[in-house]
Design a protein around this motif. Structure first.
Motif, PDB file in Angstrom:
ATOM      1  N   GLU A  11      34.212  37.842  42.689  1.00 38.37           N
ATOM      2  CA  GLU A  11      35.582  38.123  43.122  1.00 38.37           C
ATOM      3  C   GLU A  11      36.231  39.198  42.255  1.00 38.37           C
ATOM      4  O   GLU A  11      36.967  40.054  42.767  1.00 38.37           O
ATOM      5  CB  GLU A  11      36.409  36.839  43.086  1.00 38.37           C
ATOM      6  N   ARG A  14      34.989  42.463  43.370  1.00 30.81           N
ATOM      7  CA  ARG A  14      35.652  42.883  44.603  1.00 30.81           C
ATOM      8  C   ARG A  14      37.054  43.408  44.311  1.00 30.81           C
ATOM      9  O   ARG A  14      37.512  44.369  44.935  1.00 30.81           O
ATOM     10  CB  ARG A  14      35.714  41.711  45.582  1.00 30.81           C
ATOM     11  N   LEU A  18      38.274  47.005  45.549  1.00 33.56           N
ATOM     12  CA  LEU A  18      39.445  47.179  46.407  1.00 33.56           C
ATOM     13  C   LEU A  18      40.465  48.112  45.760  1.00 33.56           C
ATOM     14  O   LEU A  18      41.112  48.919  46.445  1.00 33.56           O
ATOM     15  CB  LEU A  18      40.089  45.816  46.688  1.00 33.56           C
ATOM     16  N   ASP A 203      48.317  42.109  44.958  1.00 37.35           N
ATOM     17  CA  ASP A 203      48.094  41.796  46.367  1.00 37.35           C
ATOM     18  C   ASP A 203      46.618  41.822  46.771  1.00 37.35           C
ATOM     19  O   ASP A 203      46.284  41.387  47.870  1.00 37.35           O
ATOM     20  CB  ASP A 203      48.930  42.700  47.286  1.00 37.35           C
ATOM     21  N   VAL A 204      45.727  42.291  45.888  1.00 32.68           N
ATOM     22  CA  VAL A 204      44.306  42.188  46.228  1.00 32.68           C
ATOM     23  C   VAL A 204      43.878  40.723  46.296  1.00 32.68           C
ATOM     24  O   VAL A 204      42.899  40.380  46.966  1.00 32.68           O
ATOM     25  CB  VAL A 204      43.402  42.966  45.247  1.00 32.68           C
ATOM     26  N   ASP A 206      45.335  38.408  47.829  1.00 27.26           N
ATOM     27  CA  ASP A 206      45.503  37.930  49.198  1.00 27.26           C
ATOM     28  C   ASP A 206      44.268  38.241  50.037  1.00 27.26           C
ATOM     29  O   ASP A 206      43.925  37.496  50.959  1.00 27.26           O
ATOM     30  CB  ASP A 206      46.744  38.571  49.836  1.00 27.26           C
ATOM     31  N   ARG A 207      43.594  39.328  49.722  1.00 24.83           N
ATOM     32  CA  ARG A 207      42.382  39.701  50.458  1.00 24.83           C
ATOM     33  C   ARG A 207      41.158  38.960  49.936  1.00 24.83           C
ATOM     34  O   ARG A 207      40.231  38.683  50.685  1.00 24.83           O
ATOM     35  CB  ARG A 207      42.177  41.211  50.382  1.00 24.83           C
ATOM     36  N   ILE A 208      41.179  38.639  48.662  1.00 21.81           N
ATOM     37  CA  ILE A 208      40.035  37.922  48.074  1.00 21.81           C
ATOM     38  C   ILE A 208      40.088  36.436  48.413  1.00 21.81           C
ATOM     39  O   ILE A 208      39.062  35.810  48.694  1.00 21.81           O
ATOM     40  CB  ILE A 208      40.025  38.128  46.545  1.00 21.81           C
TER      41      ILE A 208
END
Length: 470
Positions: A11, A14, A18, A203-204, A206-208
């Motif tokens: 994570e 990632r 991102l 805010d990354v 929220d995507r992870i």
């Protein structure tokens, strides 16, 4: 919950990708990381002969930035590199090109004269044991160590040591903690931990969609509420604690904790007259009954049951009966016998390591994964007690409790924890949040009680700890 998120190695990778895809160059993140480590060092140490141990990846690149910045601040610095300079790639190669100071091969001899060592050999993603010159060099370290991300050799996802790892006095990591910063033995090897921002936007997350968290009041504080004017003892929750015939003190400890944690009415269900007499010798506010299990289960107001503390050989049978009656069960100690299928649907199970192994099998090196799998099998929340308590839900969420005081390692403290969990469950908290809150409150009460506490001390500190959360 964003602040409490804990990222696995994958994570975190990632999150980096991102951020880079969003327009932030990787070298900018590396420079920010090196600046953060340098800042932490300058705040804690005076200028001294420093050796940066640099690996071949981005962790080594971070270390090269630290070396450059310390040298710019007037420190005597040299870099000991694992591998060849021309073997570096990407951002690490850019960082190496900016370093003009001494660069020597990584060997134990590179440490001679060092008063401070910056460990930038391997980051959290290490997947195999450290061997060869790297292992020999780590074993030869005699100066204080500042680790970048994690002490080299510590697995980022499990906290386990892969071969060898140095003892750091300070570890600087980035954006969010990783499991190894909270799980033993990694946690202890980190020393002081600083988590620094390096330009990765929140805010990354929220995507992870992270599912691991540091157990923090932000996870459950909003679910706690002080009693209101319309409340009465039943609306504040009822807890029934099942006592065994031999160790009635365990049930009394649990009952007292449940009352102090806010339950409106607590009953000890005693198995016989002698046990009931022993329980009645305790606090007058606890109801003690010798009524049959069937009669007690017929009372619909008895929604939450704690079975196991000092429960004896019938505890597992009673736990199954409680589940069959559709009640919410907190299972501890003697209730944790048999197969997981026998306890399927338990709201919260609170085993220590030996009880966990007896019920679910060996924990293995990846305890976080083992507790998650146990929660899935149980279809209930599992709270693995220990210095790095892990709470896992069947939906995959997990929380790791920050360091609890070592003086909790005394008889009866687990019974107190069970009582707290039952009280919070009875007050309406979902099982995962109730277990997380119980573990946190338990540790905070112990901190207030101080060294040489005994289990009886804990409950008295709970009201003040809870009041501080409202």
């Amino acid at each position: 919950m964003r602040d409490a998120a804990v990222l696995t190695v994958a994570e975190m990778g990632r999150a980096d990708r991102l951020t880079i895809a969003g327009g932030t160059p990787g070298i900018a993140l590396m420079e920010n990381a090196g600046r953060a480590v340098t800042r932490a060092i300058l705040r804690r140490f005076r200028p001294c002969a420093t050796v940066v141990l640099a690996g071949p990846g981005n962790n080594g690149g971070d270390g090269l930035v630290v070396a450059r910045r310390l040298e710019e601040a007037g420190w005597p610095v040299r870099v000991a590199l694992l591998g060849e300079r021309n073997g570096l790639r990407g951002d690490a190669a850019l960082a190496a090109a900016r370093w003009r100071g001494p660069l020597v091969p990584l060997t134990p001899a590179a440490l001679v004269g060092a008063s401070l060592v910056v460990d930038a050999l391997f980051g959290a993603g290490l997947a195999r044991p450290i061997e060869g010159l790297a292992a020999e060099t780590i074993r030869a370290i005699a100066a204080p160590v500042v680790a970048i991300d994690l002490p080299s050799g510590v697995s980022g996802d499990t906290g386990a040591v892969l071969g060898v790892a140095p003892q750091a006095v300070l570890t600087v990591t980035f954006f969010r903690l990783k499991p190894a910063h909270l799980l033993l033995p990694g946690r202890d090897l980190c020393g002081e931990v600083v988590c620094a921002p390096i330009g990765i936007p929140d805010d990354v997350l929220d995507r992870i969609g992270p599912t691991t968290f540091r157990n923090d009041p932000t996870l459950w504080r909003q679910l706690l509420r002080p009693p209101g004017s319309a409340d009465h003892k039943y609306s504040r929750g009822t807890v029934t604690v099942v006592a065994g015939p031999a160790m009635t003190g365990a049930a009394r400890l649990a009952a007292r904790a449940a009352r102090r944690a806010g339950a409106g009415l607590v009953t000890i269900a005693a198995p016989d007259a002698a046990s009931a007499a022993a329980c009645r010798a305790g606090e007058p506010g606890v109801i003690v009954t010798e009524a049959s299990l069937q009669a007690l289960l017929a009372d619909e107001r008895r929604r939450v049951w704690l079975v196991g503390p000092g429960g004896g050989e019938r505890a597992a049978e009673i736990a199954r009966a409680v589940l069959a009656a559709g009640r919410r069960l907190v299972a501890d100690a003697d209730a944790l016998r048999g197969a997981p299928e026998d306890l399927r649907g338990t709201a919260i199970a609170t085993p220590h390591a030996a009880e966990f192994a007896r019920l679910f099998g060996p924990l293995g090196a990846d305890r976080l994964a083992a507790v998650r799998e146990a929660a899935r099998r149980l279809d209930g929340v599992v709270l693995l007690k220990g210095s790095d308590t892990i709470v896992a839900a069947p939906d995959g969420r997990a929380a790791i409790n920050p360091a609890a005081p070592a003086w909790l390692a005394t008889g009866g403290t687990g019974d107190v924890l069970g009582g707290i969990a039952a009280a919070l469950l009875a007050q309406g908290l979902p099982a995962f949040e109730a277990a997380c809150a119980a573990a946190w409150l338990h540790a905070q009460a112990a901190g207030r009680a101080g060294p040489h506490l005994i289990a009886e001390d804990l409950a008295d500190h709970l009201p003040a700890v809870v009041a501080g959360l409202y």
